[in-house]
Design a protein around this motif. Structure first.
Motif, PDB file in Angstrom:
ATOM      1  N   ARG A  95     -35.965  16.432  -5.058  1.00 55.26           N
ATOM      2  CA  ARG A  95     -36.640  15.281  -4.465  1.00 55.26           C
ATOM      3  C   ARG A  95     -36.360  14.087  -5.353  1.00 55.26           C
ATOM      4  O   ARG A  95     -36.638  14.124  -6.544  1.00 55.26           O
ATOM      5  CB  ARG A  95     -38.131  15.610  -4.385  1.00 55.26           C
ATOM      6  CG  ARG A  95     -39.031  14.456  -4.194  1.00 55.26           C
ATOM      7  CD  ARG A  95     -40.489  14.929  -4.222  1.00 55.26           C
ATOM      8  NE  ARG A  95     -41.128  14.472  -3.022  1.00 55.26           N
ATOM      9  CZ  ARG A  95     -41.201  15.133  -1.884  1.00 55.26           C
ATOM     10  NH1 ARG A  95     -40.674  16.314  -1.786  1.00 55.26           N
ATOM     11  NH2 ARG A  95     -41.794  14.625  -0.847  1.00 55.26           N
ATOM     12  N   VAL A  96     -35.787  13.023  -4.764  1.00 54.62           N
ATOM     13  CA  VAL A  96     -35.496  11.808  -5.513  1.00 54.62           C
ATOM     14  C   VAL A  96     -36.166  10.642  -4.794  1.00 54.62           C
ATOM     15  O   VAL A  96     -35.782  10.293  -3.674  1.00 54.62           O
ATOM     16  CB  VAL A  96     -33.974  11.558  -5.629  1.00 54.62           C
ATOM     17  CG1 VAL A  96     -33.704  10.321  -6.464  1.00 54.62           C
ATOM     18  CG2 VAL A  96     -33.275  12.759  -6.229  1.00 54.62           C
ATOM     19  N   LEU A 108     -35.398  10.926  -0.932  1.00 54.84           N
ATOM     20  CA  LEU A 108     -34.277  11.784  -0.549  1.00 54.84           C
ATOM     21  C   LEU A 108     -34.593  13.211  -0.954  1.00 54.84           C
ATOM     22  O   LEU A 108     -34.946  13.472  -2.103  1.00 54.84           O
ATOM     23  CB  LEU A 108     -32.989  11.322  -1.242  1.00 54.84           C
ATOM     24  CG  LEU A 108     -31.788  12.260  -1.096  1.00 54.84           C
ATOM     25  CD1 LEU A 108     -31.235  12.199   0.324  1.00 54.84           C
ATOM     26  CD2 LEU A 108     -30.705  11.920  -2.096  1.00 54.84           C
ATOM     27  N   LEU A 109     -34.476  14.132  -0.007  1.00 53.43           N
ATOM     28  CA  LEU A 109     -34.588  15.557  -0.293  1.00 53.43           C
ATOM     29  C   LEU A 109     -33.195  16.158  -0.155  1.00 53.43           C
ATOM     30  O   LEU A 109     -32.498  15.879   0.823  1.00 53.43           O
ATOM     31  CB  LEU A 109     -35.522  16.258   0.692  1.00 53.43           C
ATOM     32  CG  LEU A 109     -36.947  15.740   0.810  1.00 53.43           C
ATOM     33  CD1 LEU A 109     -37.709  16.537   1.863  1.00 53.43           C
ATOM     34  CD2 LEU A 109     -37.664  15.832  -0.519  1.00 53.43           C
ATOM     35  N   ALA A 149     -27.479   5.767  -5.762  1.00 53.22           N
ATOM     36  CA  ALA A 149     -28.078   6.209  -7.023  1.00 53.22           C
ATOM     37  C   ALA A 149     -28.843   7.521  -6.831  1.00 53.22           C
ATOM     38  O   ALA A 149     -28.785   8.423  -7.675  1.00 53.22           O
ATOM     39  CB  ALA A 149     -29.005   5.128  -7.567  1.00 53.22           C
ATOM     40  N   ALA A 150     -29.557   7.641  -5.706  1.00 58.06           N
ATOM     41  CA  ALA A 150     -30.320   8.859  -5.439  1.00 58.06           C
ATOM     42  C   ALA A 150     -29.383  10.049  -5.251  1.00 58.06           C
ATOM     43  O   ALA A 150     -29.655  11.151  -5.739  1.00 58.06           O
ATOM     44  CB  ALA A 150     -31.194   8.666  -4.206  1.00 58.06           C
ATOM     45  N   LEU A 151     -28.250   9.847  -4.548  1.00 56.75           N
ATOM     46  CA  LEU A 151     -27.292  10.936  -4.360  1.00 56.75           C
ATOM     47  C   LEU A 151     -26.663  11.349  -5.688  1.00 56.75           C
ATOM     48  O   LEU A 151     -26.433  12.535  -5.936  1.00 56.75           O
ATOM     49  CB  LEU A 151     -26.206  10.516  -3.366  1.00 56.75           C
ATOM     50  CG  LEU A 151     -26.642  10.483  -1.898  1.00 56.75           C
ATOM     51  CD1 LEU A 151     -25.596   9.788  -1.044  1.00 56.75           C
ATOM     52  CD2 LEU A 151     -26.927  11.875  -1.383  1.00 56.75           C
ATOM     53  N   ASP A 177     -37.002  14.247  -9.125  1.00 54.51           N
ATOM     54  CA  ASP A 177     -38.309  13.879  -9.647  1.00 54.51           C
ATOM     55  C   ASP A 177     -39.163  15.140  -9.680  1.00 54.51           C
ATOM     56  O   ASP A 177     -38.823  16.161  -9.089  1.00 54.51           O
ATOM     57  CB  ASP A 177     -38.948  12.804  -8.762  1.00 54.51           C
ATOM     58  CG  ASP A 177     -38.096  11.545  -8.715  1.00 54.51           C
ATOM     59  OD1 ASP A 177     -37.359  11.298  -9.685  1.00 54.51           O
ATOM     60  OD2 ASP A 177     -38.155  10.824  -7.712  1.00 54.51           O
ATOM     61  N   ARG A 178     -40.312  15.037 -10.346  1.00 51.91           N
ATOM     62  CA  ARG A 178     -41.147  16.236 -10.432  1.00 51.91           C
ATOM     63  C   ARG A 178     -41.602  16.644  -9.033  1.00 51.91           C
ATOM     64  O   ARG A 178     -41.858  15.790  -8.180  1.00 51.91           O
ATOM     65  CB  ARG A 178     -42.338  16.012 -11.346  1.00 51.91           C
ATOM     66  CG  ARG A 178     -43.273  14.927 -10.891  1.00 51.91           C
ATOM     67  CD  ARG A 178     -44.448  14.811 -11.849  1.00 51.91           C
ATOM     68  NE  ARG A 178     -45.355  13.784 -11.403  1.00 51.91           N
ATOM     69  CZ  ARG A 178     -46.203  13.921 -10.382  1.00 51.91           C
ATOM     70  NH1 ARG A 178     -46.252  15.048  -9.716  1.00 51.91           N
ATOM     71  NH2 ARG A 178     -47.002  12.938 -10.018  1.00 51.91           N
TER      72      ARG A 178
END
Length: 127
Positions: free
Chosen positions: A22-23, A30-31, A103-105, A114-115
């Protein structure tokens, strides 16, 4: 649409993606979850908290364009990619969303999510 991309349609696939990376970004979450060799797939979720149908559909169209542009080069092979719309996502500049998705990819490809969210507990019914 890119020929190697397919759309996720089953609810179970969306739920399974919740167990993946998970970002979070200001406009979306984004999952990314491995799908066992089903190719690169994508899905989009925008809840009613975001706005009325017009707003939600505009957000989904924008996300679809972002994913079509970014996934062929930056997506993870044999993964499901799901974008969840966040409250400020509709007003955000398209170029900003594009850089955030890239950036997320990149973070997802590095395995740096992320946690994880704490599990949601259902309230037990009292007898």
């Amino acid at each position: 649409m890119h020929p190697s991309l397919s759309v996720i349609g089953k609810r179970s696939d969306f739920l399974a993606a919740n167990r993946g990376l998970r970002v979070a970004r200001p406009g979306f979450v984004l999952l990314a979850n491995p799908n066992g060799g089903k190719g690169m797939r994508y899905g989009i979720t925008v809840t009613k908290k975001i706005g009325n149908a017009v707003v939600r559909n505009r957000m989904k169209r924008r996300f679809r364009e972002l994913l079509w542009a970014a996934l062929p080069e930056g997506g993870l092979p044999d993964h499901d990619h799901i974008l969840i719309g966040r409250d400020g996502g509709v007003e955000r500049d398209f170029a900003a969303l594009r850089t955030e998705l890239a950036a997320a990819l990149t973070r997802a490809a590095e395995g740096k999510g992320d946690r994880p969210r704490p599990p949601r507990h259902r309230r037990s019914r009292r007898a």
